[in-house]
Design a protein around this motif. Sequence first.
Motif, mmCIF file in Angstrom:
data_model
loop_
_atom_site.group_PDB
_atom_site.id
_atom_site.type_symbol
_atom_site.label_atom_id
_atom_site.label_comp_id
_atom_site.label_asym_id
_atom_site.label_seq_id
_atom_site.Cartn_x
_atom_site.Cartn_y
_atom_site.Cartn_z
ATOM 1 N N TYR A 430 -50.854 -29.224 92.894
ATOM 2 C CA TYR A 430 -50.998 -30.346 93.991
ATOM 3 C C TYR A 430 -49.921 -29.987 94.882
ATOM 4 O O TYR A 430 -49.001 -29.040 94.818
ATOM 5 C CB TYR A 430 -50.599 -31.507 93.302
ATOM 6 C CG TYR A 430 -51.404 -31.867 91.809
ATOM 7 C CD1 TYR A 430 -52.662 -31.745 91.956
ATOM 8 C CD2 TYR A 430 -50.612 -31.761 90.592
ATOM 9 C CE1 TYR A 430 -53.416 -32.096 90.725
ATOM 10 C CE2 TYR A 430 -51.327 -32.098 89.641
ATOM 11 C CZ TYR A 430 -52.875 -32.044 89.480
ATOM 12 O OH TYR A 430 -53.437 -32.298 88.300
ATOM 13 N N LEU A 431 -50.106 -30.823 96.024
ATOM 14 C CA LEU A 431 -49.312 -30.532 96.932
ATOM 15 C C LEU A 431 -48.345 -31.902 96.865
ATOM 16 O O LEU A 431 -48.681 -32.945 97.164
ATOM 17 C CB LEU A 431 -49.774 -30.957 98.599
ATOM 18 C CG LEU A 431 -48.958 -30.561 99.787
ATOM 19 C CD1 LEU A 431 -48.428 -29.307 100.117
ATOM 20 C CD2 LEU A 431 -49.706 -31.153 100.911
ATOM 21 N N GLN A 432 -46.998 -31.637 97.053
ATOM 22 C CA GLN A 432 -46.069 -32.993 97.133
ATOM 23 C C GLN A 432 -44.840 -32.837 97.878
ATOM 24 O O GLN A 432 -44.088 -31.789 98.165
ATOM 25 C CB GLN A 432 -45.378 -32.839 95.799
ATOM 26 C CG GLN A 432 -44.262 -34.150 95.757
ATOM 27 C CD GLN A 432 -45.085 -35.605 95.933
ATOM 28 O OE1 GLN A 432 -45.695 -35.643 94.907
ATOM 29 N NE2 GLN A 432 -44.761 -36.158 96.677
ATOM 30 N N LEU A 433 -44.837 -33.570 99.044
ATOM 31 C CA LEU A 433 -44.087 -33.440 100.286
ATOM 32 C C LEU A 433 -42.714 -34.562 99.911
ATOM 33 O O LEU A 433 -43.282 -35.572 99.122
ATOM 34 C CB LEU A 433 -44.517 -33.978 101.498
ATOM 35 C CG LEU A 433 -45.829 -33.313 101.852
ATOM 36 C CD1 LEU A 433 -46.686 -33.556 103.219
ATOM 37 C CD2 LEU A 433 -45.540 -31.785 102.402
ATOM 38 N N TRP A 434 -41.896 -34.302 100.442
ATOM 39 C CA TRP A 434 -40.452 -35.151 100.096
ATOM 40 C C TRP A 434 -39.967 -35.169 101.490
ATOM 41 O O TRP A 434 -39.720 -34.620 102.194
ATOM 42 C CB TRP A 434 -39.669 -34.505 99.112
ATOM 43 C CG TRP A 434 -40.043 -34.442 97.825
ATOM 44 C CD1 TRP A 434 -40.741 -33.114 97.044
ATOM 45 C CD2 TRP A 434 -40.168 -35.284 96.886
ATOM 46 N NE1 TRP A 434 -41.091 -33.295 95.842
ATOM 47 C CE2 TRP A 434 -40.684 -34.691 95.661
ATOM 48 C CE3 TRP A 434 -39.683 -36.554 96.780
ATOM 49 C CZ2 TRP A 434 -40.857 -35.451 94.415
ATOM 50 C CZ3 TRP A 434 -39.764 -37.246 95.486
ATOM 51 C CH2 TRP A 434 -40.315 -36.639 94.576
ATOM 52 N N PRO A 435 -39.268 -36.650 101.680
ATOM 53 C CA PRO A 435 -38.452 -36.699 103.154
ATOM 54 C C PRO A 435 -37.228 -35.858 103.153
ATOM 55 O O PRO A 435 -37.008 -35.288 104.219
ATOM 56 C CB PRO A 435 -37.852 -38.297 102.839
ATOM 57 C CG PRO A 435 -39.030 -39.007 102.127
ATOM 58 C CD PRO A 435 -39.577 -37.740 100.853
ATOM 59 N N HIS A 436 -36.464 -35.552 101.973
ATOM 60 C CA HIS A 436 -35.363 -34.718 101.980
ATOM 61 C C HIS A 436 -35.798 -33.067 102.198
ATOM 62 O O HIS A 436 -34.994 -32.444 102.769
ATOM 63 C CB HIS A 436 -34.516 -34.962 100.943
ATOM 64 C CG HIS A 436 -34.870 -34.174 99.737
ATOM 65 N ND1 HIS A 436 -36.115 -35.017 99.069
ATOM 66 C CD2 HIS A 436 -34.544 -33.327 98.714
ATOM 67 C CE1 HIS A 436 -36.302 -34.472 97.869
ATOM 68 N NE2 HIS A 436 -35.459 -33.327 97.598
ATOM 69 N N ARG A 437 -36.752 -33.023 101.767
ATOM 70 C CA ARG A 437 -37.280 -31.533 102.184
ATOM 71 C C ARG A 437 -37.927 -31.135 103.325
ATOM 72 O O ARG A 437 -37.737 -30.094 103.816
ATOM 73 C CB ARG A 437 -38.115 -30.988 100.824
ATOM 74 C CG ARG A 437 -37.396 -30.858 99.627
ATOM 75 C CD ARG A 437 -38.419 -30.301 98.303
ATOM 76 N NE ARG A 437 -37.878 -30.221 96.971
ATOM 77 C CZ ARG A 437 -38.468 -30.048 95.913
ATOM 78 N NH1 ARG A 437 -39.811 -29.763 96.233
ATOM 79 N NH2 ARG A 437 -38.037 -30.031 94.974
ATOM 80 N N HIS A 438 -38.896 -32.006 103.495
ATOM 81 C CA HIS A 438 -39.730 -31.720 104.657
ATOM 82 C C HIS A 438 -39.752 -32.842 105.874
ATOM 83 O O HIS A 438 -40.378 -32.566 106.541
ATOM 84 C CB HIS A 438 -41.250 -31.754 104.105
ATOM 85 C CG HIS A 438 -41.319 -30.899 102.824
ATOM 86 N ND1 HIS A 438 -41.481 -31.580 101.495
ATOM 87 C CD2 HIS A 438 -41.625 -29.619 102.722
ATOM 88 C CE1 HIS A 438 -41.666 -30.395 100.738
ATOM 89 N NE2 HIS A 438 -41.610 -29.470 101.517
#
Length: 452
Positions: A430-438
């Motif tokens: 899956y694709l998982q985006l994060w505020p602190h990473r992306h």
Amino acid sequence: MPNPDRSRRSSPRSGGKGRRTSSDPARIAAYRTLRAITADDAYANLALAEQTTGLSSRDAAFATELVAGTCRALGLYDAIIASAAGRPLRSLQPAVVDLLRLGTHQLLELRVPSHAAVAATVELAREVLSQRVTGVVNAILRKVAALDADGWAGRLRSENADAEALLARHPQWIIDAYADLLPAEELPAALAANNEPPVPHLVIRPGLAEVTELGGRPLRWSPFGVEASGNPAELPPVAEGRAGVQDEGSQLVAWALARVEAPGGPWLDLCAGPGGKAALLAGLARDKGERLLASELQPHRAALVARALAAYPEPTPLVIAADGTRPAWPENSFARVLLDAPCTGLGALRRRPEARWRRKPADLDTLVPLQHELLASAIRAAAPGGVIAYATCSPHRRETSEIVEAASGVEVLDASAVLPDIPDAARGPYLQLWPHRHGTDAMFLALLRKIR
């Protein structure tokens, strides 16, 4: 952040619930917005936009900071107020509690001198409620002002078992959901990112505008948008419906569905409201010679979708109000299907700070069965060999991987491989985006191919 302690108290007042001429329009707007949020479950962004219409830019900015900051720290401020008052909040009038929350935020987080924050909140209490409540507001806020933020942190740690979660400005169950997915060393940064207001992201409607018309700085991965400060509505492409406001994470979800290999045929956005992803998908479908059907359960939200798509020329995308669990279309009809499922929104806490205290673990017991049902409907709608994108603005395991793993009749594709330039975004297949990473909302995406 402007210093608002220069209250203008000489202006006349008017009674009633309509807009009044006030000595302190920013605090009046913030109070009314917070009351709409806590009493009527209003969305902070919508209520704030209504209340700040007509304010100066300075007053609107201060009202926005008051509301957003208070909403982010609502649980923390409630614990501080209860400790300072020496009694539970339920013993206070709800409107008084909202005044105290706004006052506490000014005392502990903003550059407002203590005497000015207390005096301004007492005056606000007199103006919006009555003289009768000013005494209790004054007394409690003076006790809050007796300690600074660090002092209150120490006091809460000695009084409250949930102090660490409150000081991180999140309920414990949300922290647990993040900790279930992230390395322990990343958890503080992830929570801190939720407490920072996001920079607005803009997006074009493909074929109707060029990214260069938006100004700003190009986004890192989406080729359709920019980061831009200021008022987006003042940009001609936005005012004309050829562009809109949309987080980069949402743009990437739509782009991934358009990029993956799929047969020819019409596209479906199953839960399209309020229309941001549908507006991007419609242009991407046109580029491939296909047409989009956007479906939304609630008629008023379907109207928002139609407005978002209105700038596209004939043949325009189709918009209907329909129940996605009881589809208005035959099975096996669509080459690509987007299901942006209703969810807790735990990945969008930067933009909806009130949601962290409004949502409860029990909400999952209602949402999860609906998510299962909608995904089954999306799979039925897809043609054999067609692709389904299951997306949520929540990283919670129950709303994401567990929903996909229970689905039948599909094979799971490698979603992160469809957007290979995004680092640290793979969560298994899956694709998982994060505020602190992306720097995006914490969007989850699974790509599924219907078995022929």
